[in-house]
Design a protein around this motif. Structure first.
Motif, mmCIF file in Angstrom:
data_model
loop_
_atom_site.group_PDB
_atom_site.id
_atom_site.type_symbol
_atom_site.label_atom_id
_atom_site.label_comp_id
_atom_site.label_asym_id
_atom_site.label_seq_id
_atom_site.Cartn_x
_atom_site.Cartn_y
_atom_site.Cartn_z
ATOM 1 N N GLN A 365 0.882 -0.977 0.114
ATOM 2 C CA GLN A 365 -0.011 0.001 0.120
ATOM 3 C C GLN A 365 0.851 1.429 0.091
ATOM 4 O OE1 GLN A 365 -2.502 -0.887 3.534
ATOM 5 N NE2 GLN A 365 -4.240 -1.131 2.163
ATOM 6 N N CYS A 366 1.908 1.259 0.499
ATOM 7 C CA CYS A 366 2.874 2.406 0.691
ATOM 8 C C CYS A 366 3.792 2.617 -0.521
ATOM 9 C CB CYS A 366 3.729 2.255 2.272
ATOM 10 S SG CYS A 366 2.673 2.485 3.517
ATOM 11 N N ALA A 367 4.291 1.542 -1.105
ATOM 12 C CA ALA A 367 5.111 1.809 -2.238
ATOM 13 C C ALA A 367 4.537 2.355 -3.238
ATOM 14 C CB ALA A 367 5.397 0.247 -2.812
ATOM 15 N N ASN A 368 5.260 2.929 -4.120
ATOM 16 C CA ASN A 368 5.064 3.767 -5.208
ATOM 17 C C ASN A 368 4.899 2.806 -6.632
ATOM 18 O OD1 ASN A 368 4.791 5.666 -7.168
ATOM 19 N ND2 ASN A 368 6.896 6.162 -7.290
ATOM 20 N N SER A 369 3.552 2.219 -6.603
ATOM 21 C CA SER A 369 3.168 1.474 -7.407
ATOM 22 C C SER A 369 2.623 1.912 -8.783
ATOM 23 C CB SER A 369 2.479 0.303 -6.805
ATOM 24 O OG SER A 369 1.908 -0.602 -7.928
ATOM 25 N N GLN A 370 2.977 1.326 -9.962
ATOM 26 C CA GLN A 370 2.268 1.886 -11.133
ATOM 27 C C GLN A 370 0.767 1.517 -11.131
ATOM 28 O OE1 GLN A 370 3.400 3.837 -13.375
ATOM 29 N NE2 GLN A 370 5.454 4.034 -12.901
ATOM 30 N N ASN A 371 0.517 0.144 -10.462
ATOM 31 C CA ASN A 371 -0.641 -0.352 -10.298
ATOM 32 C C ASN A 371 -1.195 -0.123 -9.108
ATOM 33 O OD1 ASN A 371 0.330 -1.698 -12.578
ATOM 34 N ND2 ASN A 371 -1.641 -2.624 -12.931
ATOM 35 N N ALA A 372 -2.134 0.941 -8.576
ATOM 36 C CA ALA A 372 -2.458 1.196 -7.404
ATOM 37 C C ALA A 372 -3.168 -0.155 -6.723
ATOM 38 C CB ALA A 372 -3.478 2.400 -7.353
ATOM 39 N N VAL A 373 -2.911 -0.608 -5.672
ATOM 40 C CA VAL A 373 -3.517 -1.691 -4.931
ATOM 41 C C VAL A 373 -4.344 -1.108 -3.784
ATOM 42 C CG1 VAL A 373 -3.240 -3.751 -3.704
ATOM 43 C CG2 VAL A 373 -1.666 -3.160 -5.507
ATOM 44 N N SER A 374 -5.546 -1.350 -4.026
ATOM 45 C CA SER A 374 -6.664 -0.573 -3.003
ATOM 46 C C SER A 374 -6.731 -1.531 -1.719
ATOM 47 C CB SER A 374 -8.164 -0.516 -3.736
ATOM 48 O OG SER A 374 -8.460 -1.913 -4.146
ATOM 49 N N ALA A 375 -7.335 -0.949 -0.759
ATOM 50 C CA ALA A 375 -7.559 -1.912 0.587
ATOM 51 C C ALA A 375 -8.313 -2.975 0.396
ATOM 52 C CB ALA A 375 -8.173 -0.895 1.632
ATOM 53 N N ALA A 376 -9.355 -2.798 -0.646
ATOM 54 C CA ALA A 376 -10.080 -4.160 -0.938
ATOM 55 C C ALA A 376 -9.268 -5.240 -1.387
ATOM 56 C CB ALA A 376 -11.026 -3.439 -2.181
ATOM 57 N N ASP A 377 -8.150 -5.010 -2.109
ATOM 58 C CA ASP A 377 -7.441 -6.194 -2.696
ATOM 59 C C ASP A 377 -6.934 -6.783 -1.591
ATOM 60 O OD1 ASP A 377 -7.958 -4.761 -5.033
ATOM 61 O OD2 ASP A 377 -5.930 -3.849 -5.281
ATOM 62 N N PHE A 378 -6.927 -6.192 -0.251
ATOM 63 C CA PHE A 378 -6.383 -7.147 0.720
ATOM 64 C C PHE A 378 -7.523 -7.575 1.785
ATOM 65 C CE2 PHE A 378 -2.938 -4.485 -0.700
ATOM 66 C CZ PHE A 378 -1.821 -5.328 -0.800
ATOM 67 N N PHE A 379 -8.676 -7.553 1.192
ATOM 68 C CA PHE A 379 -9.651 -7.977 1.978
ATOM 69 C C PHE A 379 -9.985 -9.478 2.604
ATOM 70 C CE2 PHE A 379 -14.189 -9.530 2.000
ATOM 71 C CZ PHE A 379 -14.858 -8.733 3.146
ATOM 72 N N ILE A 468 -11.593 -10.595 -8.884
ATOM 73 C CA ILE A 468 -12.274 -9.263 -9.136
ATOM 74 C C ILE A 468 -13.607 -9.263 -8.420
ATOM 75 C CG2 ILE A 468 -13.481 -7.684 -10.857
ATOM 76 C CD1 ILE A 468 -11.174 -8.692 -12.705
ATOM 77 N N ASN A 469 -14.113 -10.370 -8.451
ATOM 78 C CA ASN A 469 -15.646 -10.171 -7.530
ATOM 79 C C ASN A 469 -15.288 -10.039 -6.003
ATOM 80 O OD1 ASN A 469 -18.412 -10.795 -7.363
ATOM 81 N ND2 ASN A 469 -17.820 -12.623 -6.277
ATOM 82 N N PHE A 470 -14.387 -10.698 -5.595
ATOM 83 C CA PHE A 470 -13.977 -10.688 -4.259
ATOM 84 C C PHE A 470 -13.478 -9.144 -3.995
ATOM 85 C CE2 PHE A 470 -10.965 -11.931 -0.901
ATOM 86 C CZ PHE A 470 -11.918 -12.565 -0.098
ATOM 87 N N SER A 471 -12.793 -8.539 -4.787
ATOM 88 C CA SER A 471 -12.587 -7.209 -4.348
ATOM 89 C C SER A 471 -13.810 -6.285 -4.531
ATOM 90 C CB SER A 471 -11.676 -6.665 -5.525
ATOM 91 O OG SER A 471 -11.328 -5.229 -5.424
ATOM 92 N N ARG A 472 -14.959 -6.558 -5.338
ATOM 93 C CA ARG A 472 -15.971 -5.698 -5.384
ATOM 94 C C ARG A 472 -16.780 -5.997 -4.193
ATOM 95 N NH1 ARG A 472 -13.021 -4.021 -8.258
ATOM 96 N NH2 ARG A 472 -13.180 -3.900 -10.529
ATOM 97 N N PHE A 473 -17.007 -7.089 -3.803
ATOM 98 C CA PHE A 473 -17.522 -7.758 -2.563
ATOM 99 C C PHE A 473 -16.953 -6.882 -1.322
ATOM 100 C CE2 PHE A 473 -17.664 -10.728 1.089
ATOM 101 C CZ PHE A 473 -19.149 -10.656 1.260
ATOM 102 N N ALA A 474 -15.749 -7.006 -1.261
ATOM 103 C CA ALA A 474 -14.895 -6.174 -0.384
ATOM 104 C C ALA A 474 -15.510 -4.925 0.147
ATOM 105 C CB ALA A 474 -13.571 -6.191 -0.339
ATOM 106 N N GLU A 475 -15.664 -4.085 -1.024
ATOM 107 C CA GLU A 475 -16.133 -2.508 -1.016
ATOM 108 C C GLU A 475 -17.550 -2.638 0.149
ATOM 109 O OE1 GLU A 475 -16.324 -1.390 -4.748
ATOM 110 O OE2 GLU A 475 -14.095 -1.547 -5.129
ATOM 111 N N GLN A 476 -18.399 -3.662 -0.396
ATOM 112 C CA GLN A 476 -19.667 -3.574 0.413
ATOM 113 C C GLN A 476 -19.543 -3.837 1.788
ATOM 114 O OE1 GLN A 476 -22.356 -6.607 -1.353
ATOM 115 N NE2 GLN A 476 -21.438 -6.351 -3.432
#
Length: 706
Positions: A365-379, A468-476
């Motif tokens: 999350q802290c690293a300067n990544s070209q592909n932003a990784v959201s908190a939901a990705d670590f759900f 991807i579905n897991f990430s969307r579900f994480a937001e809910q």
């Protein structure tokens, strides 16, 4: 449990599900193996699809599933070797491996250089798949989506001792990786507490070692940090061998090696390789352990390295070798590296796994990544799963189908835990355990996300990859957890289980229907049908969740209505696909929006079975109040258990640092006095105390351990 017991139980479960669902044991084997391999990140969104046909000169072209891995731009073909032998263990021989891998190569060869339509009916879905493969593979190595091929062989046999190597020759100018998953490999990965890890000496890739400098961080943490310089050619060769397995699981699902960033990296590799170190942000790696050269200046051995930032850099270096783009050589290409070593030599405990996940999450999350990784990705590390695991152990399901005892639904927060719980049990104890926790009632996190997101009327997301579905579900769930975590209670758990029951039972009904073609699209039909039903419910009505829970099944009227809508879903999706792939169009929100507009009238019989929505809300509100009360009690007990002296220390430290108002400090002191009188803090006191502590932490105060 040994491998023979595991295999017997495994085959029995496959046969039971096949009989129950009206399918073949091999179909169940393929589906189960794909699900297991996706759960550990070995595969991404695998699509079961059995193809077998004779091509030119009688050569057989065949595979049983396929997938794509954007993380290393690979096309994956999967073949099944299923014997269905329960009593005796067969061997997977070298000749059988060659036979199956050759059949997969043959299909790809015909798809790219021939015409699949010459060997099958015009309506065969294999034609569309072949066209898709040819499109992605493209012409040459510049204008292509595919940089490598991966072949998987799934087998319920053991690997013959005569098999010494499964190395493959390049195909269509691309490297080929062959993975063989036998029953013993499944056993080692899922039934034991161990998992496959990558381990190597740098010398295996022509590198004498990685120059590094240890960072003296002045802390007492058990892990070490290093800054290093990695030869680009070493990194590229490493990736050519291990591919996306090098990428940390949470990142792998969301990374694509395609995109604008690669143009800059490629240009530097081709035109200014000596400036690569200067221009590139570098890579971040977490490893279990490392070993050093005798003089201590170079790392010469890695155990379980995972790239958590810099996947595109790594993949681009590997692709430069495949494409032969490094015209000036790679000797002058070096990559900055930040390495975190956890110093874990043996298999990690759950506590160590959580620590590993926390470290990788924070760094990513802290690293300067070209592909932003959201908190939901670590759900997958979210407290929601801990709560669901506790509820699954607490809530008993009613006995059904003549079973005299209640059972439990097993929420599998960590991979293979259901099997691991049985490892040290005797046969008698294991039978008792399985009676209480049936295999059919094991729920994986990804499956729950699919079922609940379907209920939330997002079938287009459910039809996406599991990650991807897991990430969307994480937001809910993140929204529910942050705004009203007391909503995640026993009633929520029961409704979640009901969503799984609805999904699985409809899947079985569709599979047995006369209108459903073999190898059809029930993976898309089912979520679309359930979501359609939910969208049609009258505003003041709801499903009878209590009836579903009590029966642990669909009641007849609900089953009939769902199946009718499933047929409509089937017709609609086929029409929308227009001869193309249903799974592709099902992922578009426009397809779901269109299906919502398709007219369908719920039967009077079904509407009569619905209950009042206000009744459902009343039950949920009561459960929320009960959970809040229990949570308040738990919180009071935890604060009390810390003891009077602990809160005195907090008071003294905060007073010294002058971080809080005198009123807040006085309140902490009063809590210490309260506990000193052997009194349990009230709910209101606990809430205020938590707010004060949070305020102090926001200002930089670190709460001490007990």
């Amino acid at each position: 449990m040994d491998i023979l017991e595991f295999r017997t139980q495994y085959i029995d479960n496959l046969r039971f599900k096949a009989e129950h669902e009206g399918s073949e044991p091999e179909t169940q084997f393929i589906n189960q193996a794909l699900e297991d391999l996706e759960a550990i990140g070995e595969l991404k969104d695998p699509i079961p699809m059995s193809v077998e046909m004779k091509g030119r000169r009688g050569r057989i072209m065949a595979f049983d599933a396929y997938a794509y891995d954007d993380a290393d731009a690979s096309l994956v073909l999967i073949a099944s070797d299923f014997s269905n032998e329960r009593e005796r263990m067969l061997s997977l021989t070298n000749s059988r491996i060659i036979e199956l891998s050759t059949r997969m190569r043959n299909f790809l060869d015909e798809a790219v250089n021939g015409s699949i339509s010459d060997y099958c009916d015009d309506s065969d879905e294999a034609i569309d798949i072949a066209k898709e493969f040819k499109k992605y593979i493209g012409k040459g190595l510049i204008n292509t989506e595919i940089m490598r091929f991966k072949f998987y062989i799934l087998s319920d046999s053991t690997l013959s001792k005569q098999v010494k190597s499964v190395a493959q020759e390049d195909f269509l100018e691309r490297p080929v990786e062959l993975n063989v998953w036998t029953i013993e490999r499944f056993f080692q990965t899922f039934a034991s507490n161990s998992s496959e890890i990558i381990e190597f000496d740098t010398s295996e890739f022509g590198c004498a070692g990685i120059q590094c400098l240890k960072a003296d961080l002045g802390n007492a943490d058990s892990y070490d940090s290093y800054l290093g310089i990695v030869p680009g050619e070493f990194l590229a060769k490493l990736y050519l061998k291990y591919g996306s397995k090098l990428l940390q699981g949470n990142i792998r699902a969301f990374l694509s090696v395609r995109g604008n960033v690669n143009k800059g990296i490629r240009r530097t590799i081709m035109e200014q390789p000596h400036k690569f170190f200067t221009y590139n942000n570098g890579i971040a790696i977490v490893a279990r352990s490392v070993a050093f050269s005798p003089d201590g200046t170079k790392i010469v051995h890695f155990k379980d390295p995972q790239i958590i930032n810099g996947g595109q850099t790594t993949a681009s270096l590997a692709n430069a070798i495949i494409r032969k783009e490094a015209k000036n050589g790679m000797e002058n290409i070096f990559v900055p590296m930040k390495l975190t070593v956890l110093n874990v030599e043996n298999d990690m405990s759950e506590e160590e796994i959580d620590k590993y996940n926390d470290i990788t999450k924070t760094i990513s999350q802290c690293a300067n990544s070209q592909n932003a990784v959201s908190a939901a990705d670590f759900f997958s590390n979210h407290p929601f799963h801990v709560m669901m695991e506790k509820l699954s152990d607490k809530v008993l399901a009613p006995p059904v189908d003549g079973n005299p005892v209640q059972t439990k639904w097993f929420y599998e927060r960590s991979r293979g835990k259901w099997e691991q719980e049985q490892m040290k049990l005797t046969p008698t104890q294991r039978k008792k355990y399985c009676d209480m926790h049936p295999k059919s009632q094991v729920i994986k996190k990804e499956k729950l996300a699919k079922c609940l997101n379907t209920l939330a009327m997002n079938p287009h997301q459910v039809c996406q990859s599991s990650a991807i579905n897991f990430s969307r579900f994480a937001e809910q769930i993140e929204k529910i957890y942050s705004e009203s975590r007391d909503s995640i209670n026993e009633e929520y758990f029961k409704k979640a289980i009901c969503s799984v029951i609805i999904f699985d039972k409809l899947d079985t009904l569709v599979n047995k229907s006369s209108w459903y073609p073999k190898g059809g699209n029930k993976a898309q039909i089912v979520p679309y049908a359930i979501a359609k039903l939910m969208s049609l419910l009258p505003k003041d009505k709801d499903l009878d969740w209590k009836a579903i829970w009590q029966k642990q099944n669909l009641f007849p009227v609900l089953a009939k209505e769902l199946l009718a809508i499933a047929y409509c879903s089937h017709i609609y999706l086929m029409d929308q696909a227009g001869g193309g792939l249903v799974r592709t169009i099902s992922r578009n929100i426009g397809t779901w929006t269109g299906f919502q507009k398709v007219k369908y009238v719920l039967s009077d019989e079904f509407v009569a079975s619905l209950v009042s929505l206000s009744e459902t809300k009343a039950i949920e509100a009561a459960a929320k109040r009960a959970h809040r009360f229990n949570s308040d009690i738990d919180q009071s007990v935890e604060i009390f258990k810390l003891g009077e002296n602990y809160w005195r220390r907090i008071y003294t430290a905060l007073k010294k640092d002058d971080l809080l108002s005198s009123g807040d400090l006085s309140f902490i002191n009063s809590i210490a006095n309260y506990i000193g009188k052997n009194s349990l803090p009230t709910s209101a006191q606990c809430k205020r105390l938590v707010k004060i502590v949070t305020k102090a932490e926001d200002k930089g105060f670190i709460m001490p351990n007990e």
